[in-house]
Design a protein around this motif. Structure first.
Motif, PDB file in Angstrom:
ATOM      1  N   GLU A  90       0.845  -1.179   0.000  1.00 45.17           N
ATOM      2  CA  GLU A  90       0.000   0.000   0.000  1.00 45.17           C
ATOM      3  C   GLU A  90       0.882   1.230   0.000  1.00 45.17           C
ATOM      4  OE1 GLU A  90      -2.425   0.113   3.448  1.00 45.17           O
ATOM      5  OE2 GLU A  90      -0.851  -0.577   4.786  1.00 45.17           O
ATOM      6  N   ARG A  91       0.273   2.373  -0.051  1.00 38.78           N
ATOM      7  CA  ARG A  91       1.060   3.604  -0.178  1.00 38.78           C
ATOM      8  C   ARG A  91       1.964   3.783   1.035  1.00 38.78           C
ATOM      9  NH1 ARG A  91      -1.356   9.693  -1.197  1.00 38.78           N
ATOM     10  NH2 ARG A  91       0.659  10.711  -1.528  1.00 38.78           N
ATOM     11  N   GLY A  92       3.260   3.799   0.794  1.00 43.71           N
ATOM     12  CA  GLY A  92       4.223   4.057   1.849  1.00 43.71           C
ATOM     13  C   GLY A  92       4.538   2.858   2.728  1.00 43.71           C
ATOM     14  N   ARG A  93       4.035   1.688   2.396  1.00 48.28           N
ATOM     15  CA  ARG A  93       4.308   0.548   3.279  1.00 48.28           C
ATOM     16  C   ARG A  93       4.114  -0.761   2.530  1.00 48.28           C
ATOM     17  NH1 ARG A  93       0.778  -1.449   8.475  1.00 48.28           N
ATOM     18  NH2 ARG A  93       2.173  -3.091   9.146  1.00 48.28           N
ATOM     19  N   THR A  94       4.916  -1.751   2.916  1.00 54.69           N
ATOM     20  CA  THR A  94       4.785  -3.109   2.396  1.00 54.69           C
ATOM     21  C   THR A  94       4.731  -4.069   3.579  1.00 54.69           C
ATOM     22  OG1 THR A  94       6.018  -2.555   0.389  1.00 54.69           O
ATOM     23  CG2 THR A  94       5.796  -4.889   0.939  1.00 54.69           C
ATOM     24  N   LEU A  95       3.735  -4.957   3.563  1.00 52.47           N
ATOM     25  CA  LEU A  95       3.555  -5.946   4.636  1.00 52.47           C
ATOM     26  C   LEU A  95       3.746  -7.335   4.046  1.00 52.47           C
ATOM     27  CD1 LEU A  95       2.721  -6.455   7.616  1.00 52.47           C
ATOM     28  CD2 LEU A  95       0.371  -6.689   6.793  1.00 52.47           C
ATOM     29  N   TYR A  96       4.624  -8.121   4.688  1.00 54.65           N
ATOM     30  CA  TYR A  96       4.881  -9.486   4.252  1.00 54.65           C
ATOM     31  C   TYR A  96       4.260 -10.438   5.271  1.00 54.65           C
ATOM     32  CZ  TYR A  96       8.444  -7.158   1.411  1.00 54.65           C
ATOM     33  OH  TYR A  96       9.086  -6.342   0.530  1.00 54.65           O
ATOM     34  N   ILE A  97       3.274 -11.204   4.844  1.00 56.60           N
ATOM     35  CA  ILE A  97       2.637 -12.204   5.710  1.00 56.60           C
ATOM     36  C   ILE A  97       3.212 -13.564   5.351  1.00 56.60           C
ATOM     37  CG2 ILE A  97       0.465 -13.298   6.370  1.00 56.60           C
ATOM     38  CD1 ILE A  97      -0.937 -10.698   5.774  1.00 56.60           C
ATOM     39  N   GLU A  98       3.777 -14.248   6.344  1.00 56.45           N
ATOM     40  CA  GLU A  98       4.483 -15.500   6.096  1.00 56.45           C
ATOM     41  C   GLU A  98       3.567 -16.701   6.337  1.00 56.45           C
ATOM     42  OE1 GLU A  98       7.779 -15.322   8.706  1.00 56.45           O
ATOM     43  OE2 GLU A  98       8.940 -13.994   7.419  1.00 56.45           O
ATOM     44  N   GLY A  99       3.802 -17.744   5.556  1.00 60.64           N
ATOM     45  CA  GLY A  99       3.041 -18.980   5.703  1.00 60.64           C
ATOM     46  C   GLY A  99       3.692 -19.921   6.685  1.00 60.64           C
ATOM     47  N   GLU A 100       3.422 -19.742   7.969  1.00 63.48           N
ATOM     48  CA  GLU A 100       4.003 -20.612   8.985  1.00 63.48           C
ATOM     49  C   GLU A 100       3.446 -22.019   8.877  1.00 63.48           C
ATOM     50  OE1 GLU A 100       4.637 -20.642  13.855  1.00 63.48           O
ATOM     51  OE2 GLU A 100       3.271 -19.211  12.896  1.00 63.48           O
ATOM     52  N   ARG A 101       2.146 -22.112   8.561  1.00 61.76           N
ATOM     53  CA  ARG A 101       1.471 -23.393   8.348  1.00 61.76           C
ATOM     54  C   ARG A 101       0.773 -23.319   6.988  1.00 61.76           C
ATOM     55  NH1 ARG A 101       1.055 -21.192  12.964  1.00 61.76           N
ATOM     56  NH2 ARG A 101      -0.654 -19.981  12.078  1.00 61.76           N
ATOM     57  N   LYS A 102       0.879 -24.357   6.218  1.00 61.82           N
ATOM     58  CA  LYS A 102       0.372 -24.313   4.846  1.00 61.82           C
ATOM     59  C   LYS A 102      -1.148 -24.265   4.796  1.00 61.82           C
ATOM     60  CE  LYS A 102       4.253 -26.570   2.502  1.00 61.82           C
ATOM     61  NZ  LYS A 102       4.666 -27.683   1.626  1.00 61.82           N
ATOM     62  N   LEU A 103      -1.810 -25.026   5.683  1.00 58.86           N
ATOM     63  CA  LEU A 103      -3.256 -25.194   5.560  1.00 58.86           C
ATOM     64  C   LEU A 103      -3.993 -23.886   5.812  1.00 58.86           C
ATOM     65  CD1 LEU A 103      -5.516 -27.168   5.000  1.00 58.86           C
ATOM     66  CD2 LEU A 103      -5.559 -27.743   7.430  1.00 58.86           C
ATOM     67  N   ASP A 104      -3.777 -23.265   6.952  1.00 57.01           N
ATOM     68  CA  ASP A 104      -4.512 -22.031   7.234  1.00 57.01           C
ATOM     69  C   ASP A 104      -3.981 -20.865   6.409  1.00 57.01           C
ATOM     70  OD1 ASP A 104      -2.213 -22.223   9.190  1.00 57.01           O
ATOM     71  OD2 ASP A 104      -2.860 -20.177   9.583  1.00 57.01           O
ATOM     72  N   PHE A 105      -2.675 -20.897   6.043  1.00 60.96           N
ATOM     73  CA  PHE A 105      -2.138 -19.819   5.215  1.00 60.96           C
ATOM     74  C   PHE A 105      -2.782 -19.822   3.833  1.00 60.96           C
ATOM     75  CE2 PHE A 105       1.134 -18.198   2.248  1.00 60.96           C
ATOM     76  CZ  PHE A 105       1.230 -16.897   2.733  1.00 60.96           C
ATOM     77  N   ALA A 106      -2.992 -21.009   3.279  1.00 61.66           N
ATOM     78  CA  ALA A 106      -3.668 -21.084   1.976  1.00 61.66           C
ATOM     79  C   ALA A 106      -5.075 -20.503   2.067  1.00 61.66           C
ATOM     80  CB  ALA A 106      -3.713 -22.535   1.499  1.00 61.66           C
TER      81      ALA A 106
END
Length: 1369
Positions: free
Chosen positions: A856-872
Motif C-alpha cells: 500500500e502507499r508508503g508501506r509493504t507488509l509481508y505475511i508469512e506462511g508458517e502453516r500451509k493449511l490455514d495460510f492457503a
C-alpha cells in the motif's frame, strides 16, 4: 451343591419385637408408626409393602428399602420344620388350583381348611393410625393346628412375583392364612391383614388395613392413588391350607437379624429334560427378582433362560426326582439330584404362584411395563433380540412372542452397567462380568436406546433420601429458574435447586460459576451442613437475591426452550443481571469487612449476597489466628457459613456487560473473565488435512455435543458421554473461518484450523447458535491485546507471522481479522490498524506460495506462511476480498483516491496513447478483445497492465464504456438519476450549476470521485478535438446514454453530460492552475509520441537468422526483430519475403529448435520472439514450417469435455534431479494426471498420493528425446520445469515416452491447450487475405464453451500445411 435348610424359629425369636428389630436397623424413630399400625412383632410385619410403609409415614425411599430387605431376608429363612407336618399339602394345592370357582368378592367368611373349622372374628379395635382416608379391614383369629399349636403359618407374600415394573393386568397377592381352618374374603374397599401371633398368645385384635402393593394401573400416579387391586380368587384356592413342612427336610434354624441385606438364593444342581449335562438353576428372591433363572454353570452371572413366575400356572412333582413347571404356553421339566432338593424347588415355586389368577393366554400384553422396548442386534449372534428396558434392568428375549408369554433369556442389573457409543449404530453395555455389544437399526434409534439405558443406570444408582430432605423445604420442590416441579439437581455454590434442563445450562457456565450436583446420585457431596444450608435458605429466599429484578418478559417457564434457558441463566448467574445489589456494592474494602463480620453470625443469606456482590472470600481478616473468613466461621461455630464459603473459594463472580451508564468503579471491579464457557449440539465432519474444495452434504455431518470450557474445546458422542471424542486446546487454534450461508449441507458452518495442520468443520441450522459459538471460540484464543477484533463481524480471524518495512529481519506475531474488504491487524506492541485490500497497490504471493505481499502507499507488509493449511485459506480469502466484489462502484478495486482501478487504468492509457486517435470513444473495438479485457479487470484489475502494441486504443476505450453501462445502480445512482436529467432542462445557467453541485454532493464518495475523474478526462479529450475529432457534442452523444444507462433515443442524457463537461471547472470547483498544468503535460506527451513515430529506425531491434522449413544456407533469412514482434508476425514476414502463397488447410508456425537436445516446440502465435532469442544457446535456432498435426489436434480437443488427460507413460529423470530414487539409466512406468492446474505423477494407477506434482503453467513441453538416452519408443516428449522463485531459481528436465504417435499427439495437444489457450481471438495478418500460423489451440484462460467455439472457428477457417517434420510422421 446343596443349600442347607434352617431350623424352625423358636418362640422367643419368632416374637422379636418391632422395637428391637428397628434398633438393629438403626431406624428406631419409626417405632411409633409401627405401634400406631398395630404391628408389635416382627412376624406381623412380614407382608408390608412400599405403599403400606409410605402410608405409615415412612417417606424416605432408602429407609423403606432397608426395612423391606430385612423382612425379605427373614421371610426366606423362616421355614416350617418337617417334623410338625400333619398332612401332605402339595396334592391338596393341585386340586385347589384346578378348580375355577368365583365368589372371591363376598364379605362373609367361607368354610375352608381341611377340617372345616371356622375362624373366630377378630375384634375391630385400632382401625386408624393417622389422619387420612380410612380403610375397613377384616381379620381372622389365629387358631393353631390341632396336631401342633406351635406350627407357624406360611409367611405371607409381600408383593407379586413379577418383573421390576408391576404387571399390566391387575393381580393381588394371595393372603395366606395362619390357620388351616378358614380364610376370609374381602371386597375392593377392604384390605384384610393377618398378623400372626406368638403361638401361645390369644387372638390378636383387628389391626389397620395395610394392603400389599397393588399391581400396575397404567401409571405411577395410578399406583399411588389406588394401592389395592380387587381380585376374584378361585374358591378352593382360598381354602388351601398353608404349606406344611416337608418330611425328611433338614431343620432350619432362625438366623439373627442381618446387619447387611442381600438377596437370598435357593440354588441346587438339576438336569433339564432332554439334556444329559447339568445346568445350574437359581431362583432370586420374590421381592426383587420374580424370575426363575436357568444358568449354564454355577459361576455364571447371566442366565441362559428365565421364566417369569407371573406366568407359571402350576408346579408339580413328576416321577423320580423330577418336577414340572407349567406356563400358559409351555411346560418345562427339571430333575434334581435328590428328592429333598426337588421338594424344596416345588415348595418355593408353588409359594410363588399361590393365590395367583391364571393369565389369559390370548392377551397380547406382557407383565412388564417397559420404559423402552424393541429389537436390537447382539454382536456375535448375528440375530436380533427383543430387548426391554424396565426400571433399573434390561431384559433380553428371543422375540416379541417370548416377551408376551414371559419366557426370556436373561436380565441385566444396571447398577453395575455403563453405556458407551462405539459407532453410528452401535453401542456397548459394559458390566463387570460381560460386555453386550448392540447394533440398532438407525443412528437415531441408537441414541434413544442409549438414553433409555442411561436412565435405567440412573434409576439403579439413585437414592431419594437427599432429594426428599431437600424437598422438605416447600420452595425447593420447584426449580429456582423455571419453576418445574421436583427438581433433582442443585448448584451447590449458588444454593439453588434446579431441574434437569436448567442444570444442563448451568453446566454450560462452567464449574467456575456453577457447581452442579445431583440430589439422587452425588451422595457424598451432600454433607449434613450442606443439606442444612439448602433447607435454611430455600429457593424462595435465595431468589430474593438472585432474581430480585427479573422483567416479566424474560422470566422462564417449564416449557421454555433451551436457547431461552441459556440466555436467562447466563444473565442471572454469569452477569448477575437480576440480582439485588448490596448497599456496599463497589466498595471492595467495606464488602470484605462486612463478610468477616457476618460469618460470625448465622445469617447465611447475607453472606451469599456479600460474596456474589464482590466480597473476597479469601480476604485477610487481620487476625493471625483466623486469617480468612472460612477459619473465622469455624472458630465461631458457624458450620453453615463455613460450608457456603468453602464451595465458593474459587467461584467466578458475576460480571456485567459494561455500558456507558455504569460508574467507572464497576468496570474496574468486574474485569473480563479469564475463560469462556459454552456448550450445545453441533454437526461435525471428520477432521481434514487439506482445504475443503467441495460442498459437504448433510449426510457427511454427525451430531456431537460440544463444550467450550477453561480454554478447551471438546466434542462428545452425546451429552450423556463423559469421555470426549476429541479435544482442541484454545492455544492450538490458529484460525477461525466463518463460511458463507448454505456453503455446505447445514446452513451455517465454520472452520477451525489447528497448529497440527488439521481442519475441523462444524455446522448448525440455528443462526443464533452459530453466532454464539463463533464469538465464544474466537474469544477463547484471541488475546486481550487484540480483543477489539472480537467486536467485528469477521469472516476469518486468527494468528499469522508477518514482517513490515521497518524490520525485515525478524518476524512478529500478528492477530488478523478479515471483515469485508478490510483486513484488521493487531501486531505485537502496536495499536490496531486497517488495511483496505481493494486499495492496495499490489497483492501477490511470492517465494513459491510462502509469502503474501501487500503493498500500500508508503508501506509493504509481508505475511508469512508458517502453516500451509490455514495460510492457503488466508491467501484465498484475502485475494477474494481484494478483488471486485460486485457491480457497484464501492465494490470495485479502488485507488487511493477512491477511483476504480479499471477507470484509472483506462483513462491513463488513453491519455498516454490514444488522445490523438481519431474518433476515440466513437469507434468500436473488437468485441472479443473487449470482453476479454473486461473479464481480466473484473477478476483482478490490479494485475492488468495496459501496454501499447499489446492493447489497442479502441479496445480500451470500449472497455471503459462497457464498464459504466453495466455498472450496478449506475454512476449517478438509481435514486437521483432522474433528478440529474431533469436538471439539464433548467434554463438559468447559474441555477443549473447550483443544482448540479447539490446533486454532486449527494453522491456517495466513490461515485463522486469517479465522476470527477471521468469528466476531467473528457474535458481534456475535447480540448484536443482538432486531432481526435471528438468535440463536446460528440462526447455527450457517446457518454450520455452510457453513463445514465438509457436507450439514447433523445438527447436528455447527452445534454446533462455536455453541461458537466462544459461547466467542469465551476461544478467541481477545480483549480484552474492545476488544470492548465495538466493540459500542458498532455501536450508534451503528444509531442514526444509524434517524434517517436517519425523515427524510421527505432532503437532496440535485434537481427537474427531464421530458417524456412529446414536448416540450410539456402533457407536462411536475416530478420530485424523488434521487441513487440510476435511469432505470427515473424512467420508472415518470412513467407512474404519468399513469396510463398498460403493454401487452404495449411498451418504455418514458428518453431524453437534445439539441436543439442534434439527437440522442438511450436511457439504460440502471440508469443514474443525476442525473449526466446535471448534465452537461446548457440545450438538453437528458429524455424518457420508447417504444422502437420494441427488437424488431428483440433479434432481431438473438440471431442474433449474438459482440458485434462490421464494415462501411463514411461518416465526418466535427468541426473536424478527430482530425488525420486529412480535409476537414471532406464525409463520407468508411471501414471500421470494432467489438468488445468498441475501435472501429477503416481507410482501406479491405484496410488493415493502423487510422487511429484508440478504447476502446469511452469512447464515447457518439447517434441522429441535425445537418441543417446535410448528411449523405448520414438514418440517422446521432453519436459522442462522452471520455478518462479526469486531467491533460488530452479530448472529441471525429464523425459516421457508414449506407446503410439496418436497418444503423444493427444498429450501434447492437452499441454498446449492448458498453457497456450486464449479466448477466441483472431489476430489478423498485416497483409490482407493471407493466412498463416497464428492459430490458438484453445482460448487463453477461457471457459470450456469458449474453447469449443474457438476450435469450431479454427476448423471453419483452416490454415495451409506444408512438409511434415519427422516427429509427426
Amino acid at each position: 451343591m446343596l443349600h442347607a435348610h434352617t431350623p424352625a424359629m423358636s418362640h422367643p425369636e419368632s416374637c422379636t419385637t418391632v422395637w428391637d428389630w428397628l434398633c438393629v436397623l438403626r431406624l428406631e424413630q419409626y417405632s411409633e408408626a409401627f405401634q400406631s399400625a398395630g404391628l408389635e412383632t416382627l412376624r406381623q410385619c412380614r407382608s408390608l409393602t412400599q405403599d403400606q410403609l409410605e402410608q405409615m409415614g415412612i417417606t424416605l425411599p432408602g429407609h423403606r428399602r432397608r426395612i423391606l430387605a430385612s423382612l425379605n431376608k427373614t421371610h426366606e429363612t423362616l421355614k416350617p420344620t418337617p417334623r410338625e407336618r400333619e398332612k401332605p399339602v402339595p396334592r391338596e394345592r393341585q386340586v385347589s388350583k384346578m378348580k375355577e370357582e368365583s365368589g372371591g368378592g363376598e364379605k362373609k367368611p367361607r368354610d375352608g381348611g381341611i377340617d372345616g373349622e371356622r375362624e373366630r372374628p377378630v375384634p375391630k379395635e385400632r382401625t386408624k393410625f393417622r389422619p387420612g382416608p380410612t380403610v375397613d379391614c377384616h381379620s381372622n383369629s389365629l387358631v393353631p393346628p390341632v396336631s401342633d399349636t406351635s406350627l407357624p403359618p406360611v409367611p405371607p407374600r409381600s408383593t407379586l412375583n413379577c418383573p421390576p415394573q408391576p404387571f399390566t393386568s391387575p393381580l393381588s397377592p394371595s393372603l395366606p392364612s395362619s390357620s388351616p381352618t378358614s380364610t376370609p374374603t374381602h371386597s375392593p374397599s377392604q384390605a384384610p391383614l393377618h398378623p400372626p401371633s406368638c403361638p401361645p398368645a390369644p387372638a390378636q385384635p383387628q389391626t389397620l388395613a395395610i394392603q400389599p402393593a397393588g399391581q400396575h394401573l397404567g401409571s405411577d400416579e395410578g399406583r399411588k392413588s389406588s394401592p389395592v387391586s380387587p381380585i376374584t380368587y378361585p374358591s378352593d384356592d382360598r381354602n388351601a391350607p398353608p404349606l406344611p413342612p416337608k418330611a425328611g427336610a433338614v431343620p432350619k434354624g432362625p438366623p439373627p437379624i442381618p446387619q447387611r441385606y442381600c438377596i437370598s438364593l435357593l440354588s441346587v444342581w438339576i438336569a433339564k429334560s432332554a439334556h444329559t449335562s447339568c445346568i445350574y438353576v437359581r431362583y432370586g428372591s420374590v421381592k426383587q427378582s420374580h424370575y426363575f433363572c436357568v444358568c449354564g454353570v454355577l459361576q455364571e452371572v447371566y442366565s441362559k433362560g428365565i421364566i417369569s413366575t407371573a406366568f407359571i400356572t402350576n408346579v408339580t412333582s413328576v416321577g423320580e426326582l423330577k418336577f414340572e413347571v407349567v406356563t400358559s404356553n409351555r411346560t418345562f421339566i427339571f430333575r434334581a439330584e435328590s428328592e429333598v432338593e426337588r421338594n424344596d424347588w416345588v415348595t418355593v415355586l408353588q409359594d410363588c404362584t399361590r393365590g395367583r389368577q391364571p393369565r389369559n393366554t390370548m392377551s397380547p400384553s406382557s407383565p412388564l411395563t417397559p420404559d423402552y422396548q424393541g429389537c436390537l442386534e447382539l454382536r456375535g449372534l448375528r440375530s436380533k433380540l427383543y430387548t426391554v428396558v424396565a426400571s433399573d434392568k434390561v431384559f433380553l428375549y428371543k422375540n416379541s412372542e417370548d416377551y408376551r408369554i414371559g419366557v426370556g433369556i436373561t436380565s441385566i442389573e444396571m447398577n453395575v452397567g455403563n453405556v458407551k457409543d462405539t459407532d453410528r449404530r452401535s453401542f456397548d453395555l459394559t458390566t463387570p462380568y460381560r460386555i453386550f455389544s448392540f447394533i440398532a437399526e438407525s443412528e437415531q434409534l441408537r441414541e434413544q436406546w442409549v438414553d433409555a439405558m442411561r436412565d435405567a443406570i440412573g434409576e439403579a444408582l439413585s437414592n431419594s433420601e437427599v432429594a426428599e430432605r431437600i424437598w422438605a423445604e416447600p420452595s425447593n420442590s420447584f426449580c429456582a429458574d423455571c419453576g418445574a416441579p421436583k427438581p433433582e439437581w442443585a448448584a451447590i455454590n449458588l444454593c439453588v435447586v434446579v431441574c434437569k434442563r436448567c442444570a444442563g445450562q448451568h453446566r454450560g457456565l462452567g464449574p467456575s460459576i456453577s457447581k452442579v450436583r445431583s440430589l439422587k446420585m452425588d451422595r457424598k457431596v451432600w454433607t449434613e451442613e450442606l443439606l442444612q444450608v439448602f433447607l435454611l435458605l430455600g429457593n424462595e429466599r435465595v431468589n430474593s437475591f438472585w432474581a430480585a429484578n427479573i422483567p416479566p418478559s424474560e422470566a422462564l417457564t417449564p416449557s421454555s426452550c433451551s436457547e431461552e434457558r441459556r440466555r436467562f441463566i447466563t444473565n442471572k448467574y454469569r452477569q448477575g443481571k437480576y440480582r439485588k445489589y448490596h448497599p456496599l456494592y463497589g466498595n471492595q474494602r467495606e464488602l470484605n469487612n462486612a463478610l468477616c463480620i457476618n460469618v460470625q453470625c448465622s445469617d447465611v443469606l447475607e453472606t451469599l449476597s456479600l460474596i456474589f456482590c464482590g466480597a473476597d472470600v479469601n480476604c485477610s481478616t487481620g487476625m493471625a489466628s483466623w486469617p480468612t473468613p472460612l477459619s473465622l466461621a469455624n472458630a465461631h461455630s458457624q458450620p453453615l457459613q463455613a460450608e457456603l464459603i468453602s464451595h465458593n473459594l474459587n467461584t467466578e463472580l458475576p460480571r456485567l456487560e459494561v455500558g456507558g451508564e455504569m460508574e467507572p468503579w464497576v468496570t474496574s471491579h468486574y474485569p473480563t473473565a479469564p475463560c469462556v464457557s459454552h456448550n450445545g449440539f453441533l454437526f461435525k465432519t471428520g477432521s481434514m488435512a487439506r482445504a475443503i474444495t467441495e460442498r459437504k452434504a448433510r449426510e457427511e455431518f454427525s451430531r456431537r455435543w460440544c463444550t467450550l470450557n477453561d480454554g478447551t474445546f471438546s466434542y462428545y458422542e452425546s451429552d450423556k458421554n463423559s469421555n470426549p471424542n476429541g479435544v482442541l486446546k484454545a492455544s492450538e487454534i490458529v484460525c477461525l473461518a466463518v463460511d458463507t450461508p448454505e456453503k455446505h449441507g447445514y446452513e451455517h458452518t465454520f472452520e477451525l484450523y489447528s497448529e497440527s495442520e488439521r481442519l475441523y468443520l462444524f455446522g448448525t441450522d440455528d443462526p443464533d447458535s452459530h453466532k454464539e459459538w463463533v464469538k465464544s471460540i474466537a474469544k477463547s484464543f484471541i488475546p486481550a491485546t487484540a480483543e477489539p477484533l472480537l467486536r467485528l463481524s469477521f469472516v476469518r480471524i486468527g494468528r499469522l507471522k508477518c514482517k513490515d518495512g521497518l524490520n525485515l529481519q525478524t518476524s512478529k506475531v500478528g492477530w488478523f481479522a478479515l471483515v469485508g474488504s478490510t483486513l484488521h491487524a493487531y501486531l505485537a506492541d502496536s495499536q490496531g490498524e486497517e488495511i483496505h485490500l481493494r486499495k492496495l497497490n499490489e497483492l501477490s504471493i511470492q517465494q513459491d506460495n510462502e509469502v503474501l505481499v501487500l503493498v500500500e502507499r508508503g508501506r509493504t507488509l509481508y505475511i508469512e506462511g508458517e502453516r500451509k493449511l490455514d495460510f492457503a485459506g488466508w491467501c484465498a480469502a484475502i485475494q477474494a476480498a481484494a478483488g471486485s466484489g460486485g457491480d457497484t462502484l464501492s465494490q470495485q478495486q479502488l485507488t487511493e483516491t477512491d477511483i476504480p482501478v479499471i477507470v484509472h487504468s483506462c483513462i491513463g492509457y488513453i491519455t498516454q496513447c490514444g488522445l490523438t486517435s481519431e474518433g476515440i470513444y466513437r469507434k468500436s473495438g473488437v468485441n472479443s478483445r473487449v470482453a476479454a479485457l473486461c473479464e481480466k479487470f473484473r477478476h483482478d484489475a490490479r494485475s492488468v497492465r495496459l501496454r501499447e502494441g499489446e492493447h489497442q486504443v479502441d479496445d480500451v476505450s470500449n472497455t471503459l464504456k462497457r464498464f459504466f453501462r453495466e455498472l450496478g445502480e449506475g454512476l449517478f445512482t438509481s435514486e437521483d438519476g432522474s433528478t440529474w436529467l431533469s436538471t439539464a432542462a433548467i434554463q438559468d445557467e447559474s441555477m443549473k450549476i447550483s443544482q448540479y453541485q447539490l446533486l454532486l454532493n449527494r453522491l456517495p464518495h466513490v461515485n463522486k470521485a469517479t465522476l470527477q475523474a471521468l469528466i476531467n478526462h473528457l474535458y481534456c479529450v475535447q480540448r484536443f478535438s482538432e486531432m481526435n475529432q471528438m468535440n463536446l457534442h460528440n462526447l455527450a452523444i457517446v457518454f450520455g446514454p452510457t453513463l445514465f444507462q438509457t436507450d439514447g433515443k433523445d438527447y436528455t442524457a447527452g445534454r446533462a453530460i455536455e453541461d458537466l463537461i462544459q461547466h467542469y471547472t465551476l461544478i467541481f470547483e477545480v483549480d484552474e492552475q492545476q488544470l492548465k498544468k495538466q493540459l500542458e503535460e498532455i501536450t508534451v506527451i503528444i509531442q514526444v509520441r509524434e517524434k517517436l513515430n517519425t523515427n524510421t529506425e527505432p532503437g532496440g531491434h535485434f537481427i537474427c537468422t531464421v530458417y524456412l522449413e529446414e536448416k540450410k544456407d539456402t533457407a536462411e533469412q536475416h530478420v530485424k526483430i523488434p521487441g513487440s514482434m510476435t511469432a505470427a508476425e515473424l512467420s508472415c514476414e518470412v513467407l512474404d519475403r519468399r513469396n510463398i502463397p498460403v493454401k487452404d488447410k495449411e498451418y504455418w508456425s514458428c518453431w524453437e529448435v534445439s539441436d543439442k537436445e534434439e527437440m522442438e516446440r511450436p511457439l504460440h502465435y502471440q508469443e514474443r520472439v525476442l525473449p526466446i532469442l535471448h534465452s537461446f544457446g548457440t545450438d538453437s535456432h528458429l524455424l518457420i514450417k508447417k504444422h502437420v498435426a494441427m488437424d488431428s489436434m483440433i479434432l481431438y480437443l473438440a471431442s474433449k469435455v474438459d482440458a485434462s488427460k490421464h494415462g501411463m507413460m514411461k518416465f526418466r529423470e535427468e541426473r536424478s534431479i527430482l530425488g525420486l530414487g529412480l535409476s537414471t539409466g532406464s525409463f520407468h512406468d508411471r501414471y500421470f494426471i494432467l489438468n488445468s492446474n498441475s501435472l501429477r505423477m503416481y507410482k501406479e494407477v491405484r496410488s493415493n498420493r502423487p510422487e511429484r506434482e508440478w504447476p502446469a503453467k511452469n512447464l515447457k513441453v518439447y517434441l522429441g528425446i535425445k537418441k543417446k538416452l535410448r528411449p523405448p519408443t520414438c514418440w517422446g516428449l521432453t519436459v522442462v520445469y522452471e520455478s518462479k522463485k526469486q531467491e533460488k531459481p530452479e530448472r529441471q528436465q525429464w523425459y516421457l515416452c508414449c506407446d503410439t504417435q496418436s497418444e503423444m499427439r493427444e498429450w501434447y495437444a492437452t499441454f498446449l491447450s492448458i498453457q497456450d489457450g486464449l479466448k477466441q481471438t483472431r489476430v489478423s495478418r498485416v497483409l490482407p487475405d493471407t493466412r498463416h500460423g497464428n492459430v490458438s489451440l484453445i482460448p487463453l484462460r477461457g471457459s470450456e464453451n469458449e474453447m469449443r467455439n474457438s476450435v469450431a472457428a479454427f476448423s471453419q477457417d483452416p490454415l495451409a500445411v506444408s512438409q511434415p517434420t519427422n516427429h509427426w510422421d
